[in-house]
Scaffold this motif. Structure first.
Motif, PDB file in Angstrom:
ATOM      1  N   LYS A   1      38.790 -85.063 -66.712  1.00  0.00           N
ATOM      2  CA  LYS A   1      39.442 -86.382 -66.852  1.00  0.00           C
ATOM      3  C   LYS A   1      40.952 -86.226 -66.653  1.00  0.00           C
ATOM      4  N   ASP A   2      41.507 -85.069 -67.097  1.00  0.00           N
ATOM      5  CA  ASP A   2      42.940 -84.813 -66.931  1.00  0.00           C
ATOM      6  C   ASP A   2      43.269 -84.234 -65.550  1.00  0.00           C
ATOM      7  N   GLY A   3      42.267 -84.159 -64.681  1.00  0.00           N
ATOM      8  CA  GLY A   3      42.508 -83.706 -63.311  1.00  0.00           C
ATOM      9  C   GLY A   3      42.656 -82.197 -63.170  1.00  0.00           C
ATOM     10  N   LYS A   4      42.253 -81.436 -64.215  1.00  0.00           N
ATOM     11  CA  LYS A   4      42.501 -79.976 -64.171  1.00  0.00           C
ATOM     12  C   LYS A   4      41.285 -79.168 -63.719  1.00  0.00           C
ATOM     13  N   ILE A   5      40.096 -79.762 -63.790  1.00  0.00           N
ATOM     14  CA  ILE A   5      38.898 -79.116 -63.228  1.00  0.00           C
ATOM     15  C   ILE A   5      38.352 -80.099 -62.195  1.00  0.00           C
TER      16      ILE A   5
ATOM     17  N   ILE B   1      47.172 -70.607 -65.207  1.00  0.00           N
ATOM     18  CA  ILE B   1      47.731 -71.264 -64.013  1.00  0.00           C
ATOM     19  C   ILE B   1      48.928 -72.128 -64.406  1.00  0.00           C
ATOM     20  N   GLU B   2      48.798 -72.853 -65.512  1.00  0.00           N
ATOM     21  CA  GLU B   2      49.909 -73.715 -65.966  1.00  0.00           C
ATOM     22  C   GLU B   2      51.102 -72.863 -66.390  1.00  0.00           C
ATOM     23  N   GLU B   3      50.844 -71.766 -67.093  1.00  0.00           N
ATOM     24  CA  GLU B   3      51.954 -70.889 -67.533  1.00  0.00           C
ATOM     25  C   GLU B   3      52.627 -70.244 -66.323  1.00  0.00           C
ATOM     26  N   PHE B   4      51.870 -70.155 -65.214  1.00  0.00           N
ATOM     27  CA  PHE B   4      52.413 -69.542 -63.999  1.00  0.00           C
ATOM     28  C   PHE B   4      53.242 -70.566 -63.225  1.00  0.00           C
ATOM     29  N   GLY B   5      53.160 -71.839 -63.648  1.00  0.00           N
ATOM     30  CA  GLY B   5      53.955 -72.905 -63.020  1.00  0.00           C
ATOM     31  C   GLY B   5      53.224 -73.658 -61.934  1.00  0.00           C
ATOM     32  N   LEU B   6      51.893 -73.485 -61.856  1.00  0.00           N
ATOM     33  CA  LEU B   6      51.117 -74.212 -60.840  1.00  0.00           C
ATOM     34  C   LEU B   6      50.242 -75.271 -61.515  1.00  0.00           C
ATOM     35  N   LYS B   7      49.728 -76.222 -60.712  1.00  0.00           N
ATOM     36  CA  LYS B   7      48.913 -77.313 -61.246  1.00  0.00           C
ATOM     37  C   LYS B   7      47.425 -77.028 -60.983  1.00  0.00           C
ATOM     38  N   PRO B   8      46.653 -76.726 -62.081  1.00  0.00           N
ATOM     39  CA  PRO B   8      45.207 -76.527 -61.888  1.00  0.00           C
ATOM     40  C   PRO B   8      44.560 -77.854 -61.474  1.00  0.00           C
ATOM     41  N   GLY B   9      43.588 -77.747 -60.546  1.00  0.00           N
ATOM     42  CA  GLY B   9      42.921 -78.959 -60.060  1.00  0.00           C
ATOM     43  C   GLY B   9      43.637 -79.546 -58.862  1.00  0.00           C
ATOM     44  N   LYS B  10      44.899 -79.150 -58.658  1.00  0.00           N
ATOM     45  CA  LYS B  10      45.667 -79.649 -57.496  1.00  0.00           C
ATOM     46  C   LYS B  10      46.112 -78.472 -56.623  1.00  0.00           C
ATOM     47  N   ASP B  11      47.033 -77.623 -57.129  1.00  0.00           N
ATOM     48  CA  ASP B  11      47.472 -76.460 -56.336  1.00  0.00           C
ATOM     49  C   ASP B  11      46.302 -75.482 -56.146  1.00  0.00           C
ATOM     50  N   ILE B  12      45.472 -75.389 -57.217  1.00  0.00           N
ATOM     51  CA  ILE B  12      44.309 -74.479 -57.145  1.00  0.00           C
ATOM     52  C   ILE B  12      43.076 -75.265 -57.613  1.00  0.00           C
ATOM     53  N   LEU B  13      42.052 -75.389 -56.748  1.00  0.00           N
ATOM     54  CA  LEU B  13      40.827 -76.104 -57.142  1.00  0.00           C
ATOM     55  C   LEU B  13      40.065 -75.266 -58.158  1.00  0.00           C
TER      56      LEU B  13
ATOM     57  N   ALA C   1      36.997 -70.927 -67.315  1.00  0.00           N
ATOM     58  CA  ALA C   1      37.783 -71.889 -66.516  1.00  0.00           C
ATOM     59  C   ALA C   1      38.939 -72.432 -67.345  1.00  0.00           C
ATOM     60  N   LEU C   2      38.683 -72.742 -68.617  1.00  0.00           N
ATOM     61  CA  LEU C   2      39.731 -73.284 -69.500  1.00  0.00           C
ATOM     62  C   LEU C   2      40.810 -72.231 -69.773  1.00  0.00           C
ATOM     63  N   GLY C   3      40.402 -70.965 -69.856  1.00  0.00           N
ATOM     64  CA  GLY C   3      41.390 -69.885 -70.000  1.00  0.00           C
ATOM     65  C   GLY C   3      42.225 -69.763 -68.736  1.00  0.00           C
ATOM     66  N   ALA C   4      41.557 -69.883 -67.590  1.00  0.00           N
ATOM     67  CA  ALA C   4      42.268 -69.776 -66.298  1.00  0.00           C
ATOM     68  C   ALA C   4      43.274 -70.910 -66.141  1.00  0.00           C
ATOM     69  N   ILE C   5      42.901 -72.111 -66.607  1.00  0.00           N
ATOM     70  CA  ILE C   5      43.798 -73.270 -66.529  1.00  0.00           C
ATOM     71  C   ILE C   5      45.093 -72.967 -67.285  1.00  0.00           C
ATOM     72  N   GLN C   6      44.965 -72.359 -68.477  1.00  0.00           N
ATOM     73  CA  GLN C   6      46.175 -72.009 -69.256  1.00  0.00           C
ATOM     74  C   GLN C   6      47.045 -71.043 -68.441  1.00  0.00           C
TER      75      GLN C   6
ATOM     76  N   LYS D   1      41.482 -66.052 -69.282  1.00  0.00           N
ATOM     77  CA  LYS D   1      42.931 -66.239 -69.098  1.00  0.00           C
ATOM     78  C   LYS D   1      43.583 -64.941 -68.625  1.00  0.00           C
ATOM     79  N   GLU D   2      43.195 -63.825 -69.298  1.00  0.00           N
ATOM     80  CA  GLU D   2      43.780 -62.507 -68.947  1.00  0.00           C
ATOM     81  C   GLU D   2      43.515 -62.175 -67.478  1.00  0.00           C
ATOM     82  N   VAL D   3      42.268 -62.353 -67.041  1.00  0.00           N
ATOM     83  CA  VAL D   3      41.924 -61.979 -65.659  1.00  0.00           C
ATOM     84  C   VAL D   3      42.649 -62.888 -64.675  1.00  0.00           C
ATOM     85  N   MET D   4      42.752 -64.182 -65.023  1.00  0.00           N
ATOM     86  CA  MET D   4      43.431 -65.123 -64.109  1.00  0.00           C
ATOM     87  C   MET D   4      44.915 -64.764 -63.999  1.00  0.00           C
ATOM     88  N   GLU D   5      45.523 -64.361 -65.119  1.00  0.00           N
ATOM     89  CA  GLU D   5      46.942 -63.935 -65.087  1.00  0.00           C
ATOM     90  C   GLU D   5      47.099 -62.780 -64.092  1.00  0.00           C
ATOM     91  N   ALA D   6      46.173 -61.828 -64.148  1.00  0.00           N
ATOM     92  CA  ALA D   6      46.252 -60.666 -63.249  1.00  0.00           C
ATOM     93  C   ALA D   6      46.055 -61.112 -61.794  1.00  0.00           C
TER      94      ALA D   6
END
Ligand code: GZL
Length: 311
Positions: free
Chosen positions: A255-259, A228-240, A221-226, A193-198
């Motif tokens: 199943k939730d479309g995030k990966i 991306i969502e906190e950044f206001g983007l949609k994981p699995g859609k805006d960012i594959l 990947a699950l940390g990155a999803i958090q 999550k930390e690295v994805m935020e950066a």
């Protein structure tokens, strides 16, 4: 009457209770937890007495644990080396003590391969290739550049080195696919999550959009999803999101479309390890390399596959 050959008391070689010393990497990810569970359950099932240690992802702790197993004169030592290098000395000590060593999950980089009996684990380069192939197919019609950010596993570990190599080898086929940033998240959710935020912050300041995340394991990947969502983007859609392991949480996220796709890495190596230990103690020869079987699960297969997941 002929003397009864009462074998119930005689200890036939094959039935001798085996003592195994296992030096585990740590408890850094869902994959590792499942791997530990598989080893502990398989030992019980096989009647193997298991001495188990958790190194908190530190090589010096694994080396200490192996030395203690040598001192306790266990019948066999097994471990998943946290990094590839720095094992010659302690493996030589095990060899000099006449204790066979079986590698599971991750490999070691040693010149003298007689220092271990067998390596049971996945082909991480192939896992990287499978991840790359999914993206090359996905991107076959795009004319625009696709910026990829990579969340690497533990620096110096076989899965991090090999998954990077396999992925880069395949995405070379399409010049539009470029890894623009790559950093280790040490296989954990927190660091992922930390690295994805950066990555997201610098992509905004450099005005260079991120199109794909390639995570070397589901926890990052699950940390990155958090992030991306906190950044206001949609994981699995805006960012594959492309990930490796195949833990249950990753199937739920798909199943939730995030990966978008998960490349399976099978942690359930326990039964194969115990069989290998029994064979080596019984003096049987083992193949130097035993590769675990595993598949690839795109998002559309997640719902159906989820109930079958064992870890
Ligand atoms: C791969 C294993 C890796 C997993 C991670 O076989 O070594 O370590 O991919 C785990 O989840 O932390």
């Amino acid at each position: 009457a002929a003397a009864e050959t009462n074998t119930s008391t005689a200890q036939k070689d094959g039935d001798k209770k085996i003592t195994m010393g296992f030096a585990q990497v740590g408890a850094e990810s869902g994959w590792r937890t499942a791997n530990t569970k598989s080893i502990q359950e398989a030992a019980k099932e096989a009647g193997v007495e298991l001495k188990f240690s958790d190194a908190q992802q530190k090589q010096e702790n694994q080396i200490k644990a192996i030395r203690s197993y040598i001192a306790q004169k266990v019948d066999v030592i097994a471990f998943s080396p946290v990094v590839e290098s720095g094992w010659e000395t302690v493996l030589k000590e095990a060899k000099d003590a006449g204790i066979p060593v079986i590698l599971t999950d991750r490999a070691v980089d040693v010149k003298d391969t007689s220092l271990y009996v067998s390596f049971i684990g996945s082909d991480f380069v192939e896992e990287g290739r499978k991840a790359g192939k999914w993206l090359v197919d996905k991107a076959k019609d795009t004319k625009e550049p696709m910026n990829i950010v990579e969340l690497q596993g533990t620096t110096g570990s076989a899965p991090a080195i090999d998954r990077k190599q396999g992925f880069e080898e395949v995405i070379k086929e399409n010049a539009n696919l470029k890894i623009v940033k790559s950093q280790t998240g040490d296989f954990t959710r927190t660091k992922g999550k930390e690295v994805m935020e950066a990555f997201l912050k610098s992509s905004k300041s450099e005005n260079k959009p991120i199109h794909v995340v390639y995570a070397h394991n589901d926890d990052m990947a699950l940390g990155a999803i958090q992030a991306i969502e906190e950044f206001g983007l949609k994981p699995g859609k805006d960012i594959l999101i492309i990930s490796v392991d195949g833990i249950k949480d990753a199937f739920v996220a798909m199943k939730d479309g995030k990966i978008n796709v998960v490349v399976e890495c099978n942690p359930l190596l326990g039964p194969q390890l115990m069989q290998a230990a029994k064979d080596v103690v019984a003096g049987k020869s083992l193949p130097k390399r035993i590769v675990t079987k595993e598949g690839v699960f795109p998002q559309e297969t997640a719902e159906k596959e989820l109930p079958n997941r064992k870890y």
